[in-house]
Design a protein around this motif. Structure first.
Motif, PDB file in Angstrom:
ATOM      1  N   GLU A   1       0.798  -1.093  -0.016  1.00 45.73           N
ATOM      2  CA  GLU A   1       0.029   0.155   0.055  1.00 45.73           C
ATOM      3  C   GLU A   1       0.936   1.353  -0.017  1.00 45.73           C
ATOM      4  OE1 GLU A   1      -3.444   2.038   2.886  1.00 45.73           O
ATOM      5  OE2 GLU A   1      -2.606  -0.016   3.392  1.00 45.73           O
ATOM      6  N   PHE A   2       0.602   2.214  -0.856  1.00 44.07           N
ATOM      7  CA  PHE A   2       1.153   3.402  -1.062  1.00 44.07           C
ATOM      8  C   PHE A   2       0.711   4.580   0.017  1.00 44.07           C
ATOM      9  CE2 PHE A   2       2.206   1.007  -4.988  1.00 44.07           C
ATOM     10  CZ  PHE A   2       3.788   0.918  -4.541  1.00 44.07           C
ATOM     11  N   HIS A   3       1.337   5.469   0.330  1.00 45.90           N
ATOM     12  CA  HIS A   3       0.933   6.766   1.062  1.00 45.90           C
ATOM     13  C   HIS A   3       1.309   8.015  -0.001  1.00 45.90           C
ATOM     14  CE1 HIS A   3       0.039   9.183   4.403  1.00 45.90           C
ATOM     15  NE2 HIS A   3       1.213   9.974   4.385  1.00 45.90           N
ATOM     16  N   HIS A   4       0.082   8.548   0.040  1.00 47.28           N
ATOM     17  CA  HIS A   4       0.214   9.905  -1.075  1.00 47.28           C
ATOM     18  C   HIS A   4      -0.204  11.194  -0.431  1.00 47.28           C
ATOM     19  CE1 HIS A   4       0.786   6.771  -4.153  1.00 47.28           C
ATOM     20  NE2 HIS A   4      -0.459   6.385  -4.218  1.00 47.28           N
ATOM     21  N   ASP A   5       0.949  11.699   0.091  1.00 43.62           N
ATOM     22  CA  ASP A   5       0.630  13.337   0.382  1.00 43.62           C
ATOM     23  C   ASP A   5       0.977  14.092  -0.620  1.00 43.62           C
ATOM     24  OD1 ASP A   5       0.092  12.562   3.000  1.00 43.62           O
ATOM     25  OD2 ASP A   5       1.383  13.441   4.079  1.00 43.62           O
ATOM     26  N   VAL A   6      -0.076  14.986  -1.094  1.00 39.33           N
ATOM     27  CA  VAL A   6       0.077  15.758  -2.494  1.00 39.33           C
ATOM     28  C   VAL A   6       1.057  17.062  -1.916  1.00 39.33           C
ATOM     29  CG1 VAL A   6      -1.181  17.128  -3.840  1.00 39.33           C
ATOM     30  CG2 VAL A   6      -2.164  15.009  -2.996  1.00 39.33           C
ATOM     31  N   THR A   7       1.951  17.079  -3.053  1.00 38.51           N
ATOM     32  CA  THR A   7       2.954  18.206  -2.988  1.00 38.51           C
ATOM     33  C   THR A   7       2.956  18.832  -4.198  1.00 38.51           C
ATOM     34  OG1 THR A   7       4.878  16.668  -3.639  1.00 38.51           O
ATOM     35  CG2 THR A   7       4.476  16.978  -1.161  1.00 38.51           C
TER      36      THR A   7
ATOM     37  N   GLY B   1      10.833   3.525   3.390  1.00 36.15           N
ATOM     38  CA  GLY B   1      11.385   2.974   2.214  1.00 36.15           C
ATOM     39  C   GLY B   1      11.873   3.997   1.311  1.00 36.15           C
ATOM     40  N   VAL B   2      11.984   3.376  -0.194  1.00 38.54           N
ATOM     41  CA  VAL B   2      12.520   4.258  -1.006  1.00 38.54           C
ATOM     42  C   VAL B   2      11.630   4.383  -2.169  1.00 38.54           C
ATOM     43  CG1 VAL B   2      14.614   4.316  -2.578  1.00 38.54           C
ATOM     44  CG2 VAL B   2      14.724   3.440  -0.402  1.00 38.54           C
ATOM     45  N   ALA B   3      11.869   5.495  -2.901  1.00 34.54           N
ATOM     46  CA  ALA B   3      11.084   5.840  -4.259  1.00 34.54           C
ATOM     47  C   ALA B   3      11.894   5.778  -5.303  1.00 34.54           C
ATOM     48  CB  ALA B   3       9.844   7.117  -4.027  1.00 34.54           C
ATOM     49  N   VAL B   4      11.711   5.295  -6.278  1.00 36.79           N
ATOM     50  CA  VAL B   4      12.659   5.114  -7.524  1.00 36.79           C
ATOM     51  C   VAL B   4      12.132   6.223  -8.557  1.00 36.79           C
ATOM     52  CG1 VAL B   4      13.834   3.708  -9.145  1.00 36.79           C
ATOM     53  CG2 VAL B   4      13.129   2.833  -6.841  1.00 36.79           C
ATOM     54  N   ASN B   5      12.988   7.248  -8.994  1.00 34.95           N
ATOM     55  CA  ASN B   5      12.540   8.021 -10.100  1.00 34.95           C
ATOM     56  C   ASN B   5      13.501   7.895 -11.059  1.00 34.95           C
ATOM     57  OD1 ASN B   5      10.586   9.195  -8.385  1.00 34.95           O
ATOM     58  ND2 ASN B   5      12.469   9.923  -7.255  1.00 34.95           N
ATOM     59  N   MET B   6      13.107   8.186 -12.316  1.00 31.14           N
ATOM     60  CA  MET B   6      13.920   8.472 -13.647  1.00 31.14           C
ATOM     61  C   MET B   6      13.936  10.049 -13.891  1.00 31.14           C
ATOM     62  SD  MET B   6      13.903   6.818 -17.443  1.00 31.14           S
ATOM     63  CE  MET B   6      12.569   7.643 -17.940  1.00 31.14           C
TER      64      MET B   6
ATOM     65  N   HIS C   1       8.541   3.825  -8.813  1.00 26.02           N
ATOM     66  CA  HIS C   1       8.114   2.995  -7.644  1.00 26.02           C
ATOM     67  C   HIS C   1       7.823   4.003  -6.712  1.00 26.02           C
ATOM     68  CE1 HIS C   1       7.821  -0.088  -4.813  1.00 26.02           C
ATOM     69  NE2 HIS C   1       8.748   0.714  -4.073  1.00 26.02           N
ATOM     70  N   GLN C   2       6.669   4.064  -6.288  1.00 26.81           N
ATOM     71  CA  GLN C   2       6.293   4.968  -5.239  1.00 26.81           C
ATOM     72  C   GLN C   2       6.651   4.496  -3.800  1.00 26.81           C
ATOM     73  OE1 GLN C   2       4.758   7.802  -4.757  1.00 26.81           O
ATOM     74  NE2 GLN C   2       4.004   8.156  -6.646  1.00 26.81           N
TER      75      GLN C   2
ATOM     76  N   ILE D   1       1.323  12.866  -8.503  1.00 27.57           N
ATOM     77  CA  ILE D   1       2.163  11.932  -7.516  1.00 27.57           C
ATOM     78  C   ILE D   1       3.235  11.139  -8.499  1.00 27.57           C
ATOM     79  CG2 ILE D   1       0.565  11.803  -5.692  1.00 27.57           C
ATOM     80  CD1 ILE D   1       0.051   9.155  -6.981  1.00 27.57           C
ATOM     81  N   HIS D   2       3.238  11.334  -9.903  1.00 32.34           N
ATOM     82  CA  HIS D   2       4.142  10.536 -10.731  1.00 32.34           C
ATOM     83  C   HIS D   2       4.941  11.372 -11.489  1.00 32.34           C
ATOM     84  CE1 HIS D   2       1.734   6.824  -9.857  1.00 32.34           C
ATOM     85  NE2 HIS D   2       0.817   7.337 -10.209  1.00 32.34           N
ATOM     86  N   ASN D   3       4.728  12.681 -11.567  1.00 26.60           N
ATOM     87  CA  ASN D   3       5.593  13.507 -12.606  1.00 26.60           C
ATOM     88  C   ASN D   3       6.012  14.720 -11.844  1.00 26.60           C
ATOM     89  OD1 ASN D   3       4.899  11.949 -15.211  1.00 26.60           O
ATOM     90  ND2 ASN D   3       2.935  12.489 -14.365  1.00 26.60           N
ATOM     91  N   LYS D   4       7.269  15.115 -12.321  1.00 20.21           N
ATOM     92  CA  LYS D   4       7.756  16.498 -11.897  1.00 20.21           C
ATOM     93  C   LYS D   4       8.455  16.858 -12.777  1.00 20.21           C
ATOM     94  CE  LYS D   4      11.630  16.871  -9.229  1.00 20.21           C
ATOM     95  NZ  LYS D   4      12.509  16.983  -8.037  1.00 20.21           N
ATOM     96  N   HIS D   5       8.272  18.355 -13.067  1.00 16.84           N
ATOM     97  CA  HIS D   5       8.922  19.136 -14.150  1.00 16.84           C
ATOM     98  C   HIS D   5       9.670  20.166 -13.154  1.00 16.84           C
ATOM     99  CE1 HIS D   5       6.088  17.786 -17.342  1.00 16.84           C
ATOM    100  NE2 HIS D   5       5.320  17.811 -16.440  1.00 16.84           N
TER     101      HIS D   5
END
Length: 234
Positions: free
Chosen positions: A12-18, A106-111, A99-100, A45-49
């Motif tokens: 289960e993932f935890h999504h606090d909106v930023t 734990g660890v989030a994985v981003n490209m 990966h959230q 929650i999946h994208n950042k610019h």
């Protein structure tokens, strides 16, 4: 017999909106080191610019810092080096979460991908040489036709030639994988590994008796730390 049981769902993932992020970056790479700053927005929650600005030191692989053993009281010198090279680069980037981070941490994985203009800064190298006519030493710009191990006492200082800095425009591209492990949803702590490609023109010949490099490809590892702004947080 029938019964009902309740269990916690694994993964289960935890999504606090930023909405926004700021972070600084400390980096070492296969040709030197650098620092950077990034400012980004997170529409979901999946994208950042983001926009980034980095300042990097690039060392030629044949550049070796040494001391003339006959004059060990002088500054160290990089024999044969014509220019000390830096890159000032800034551009636009995109990050995608692969990966959230689970609800328990734990660890989030981003490209990450980024690209933009770069500016090469070449500072001419100066050396301290022995003037046989006067018997005293003097600091002059390194000239491989005149200066060698017989008359070079030591280095002339990193910033002695800063007023003669040459500027070379170009571009850069960068790809990396970011591993975020901050415990707080409003803090950013991450390790990042990746590669950077730089090309500037006209080329800069860093070392005597070596051709000027057409491009600079380096691998890097970086530590990122910063702050996130939540949608309900001022």
């Amino acid at each position: 017999m029938f019964f009902v049981s309740h269990a916690q769902e694994v993964g289960e993932f935890h999504h606090d909106v930023t909405t926004k992020e700021w972070n600084f970056e400390l980096m070492v790479n296969t040709s030197g080191f650098g620092i950077g700053f990034q400012h980004g927005r997170t529409p979901d929650i999946h994208n950042k610019h983001f926009w980034e600005l980095e300042f990097l030191y690039n060392q030629h692989p044949k550049s070796i810092r040494s001391v003339n053993i006959a004059y060990n009281w002088t500054r160290p010198c990089r024999y044969g080096q014509l220019y000390t090279l830096f890159f000032l680069q800034g551009g636009y980037g995109y990050q995608r979460t692969l990966h959230q981070k689970p609800y328990w941490g734990g660890v989030a994985v981003n490209m990450k991908l980024s690209a933009g203009p770069t500016l090469g800064l070449g500072i001419p190298c100066y050396v301290e040489v022995l003037n046989y006519n006067t018997g005293f030493s003097e600091i002059v710009r390194y000239n491989p036709e005149k200066h060698n191990l017989n008359n070079i006492l030591g280095g002339g200082g990193l910033f002695t030639g800063i007023m003669q800095t040459i500027f070379r425009p170009g571009f850069y591209a960068k790809i990396g994988f970011n591993f975020e492990f901050a415990k707080s949803d409003y803090r950013l702590h991450a390790l990042e590994v990746g590669a950077t490609y730089n090309m500037i023109f006209p080329f800069v010949q860093q070392m005597a008796q070596n051709k000027a490099k057409a491009f600079y490809l380096t691998g890097y590892i970086a530590y990122n730390f910063g702050h996130k702004k939540g949608i309900y947080k001022n």
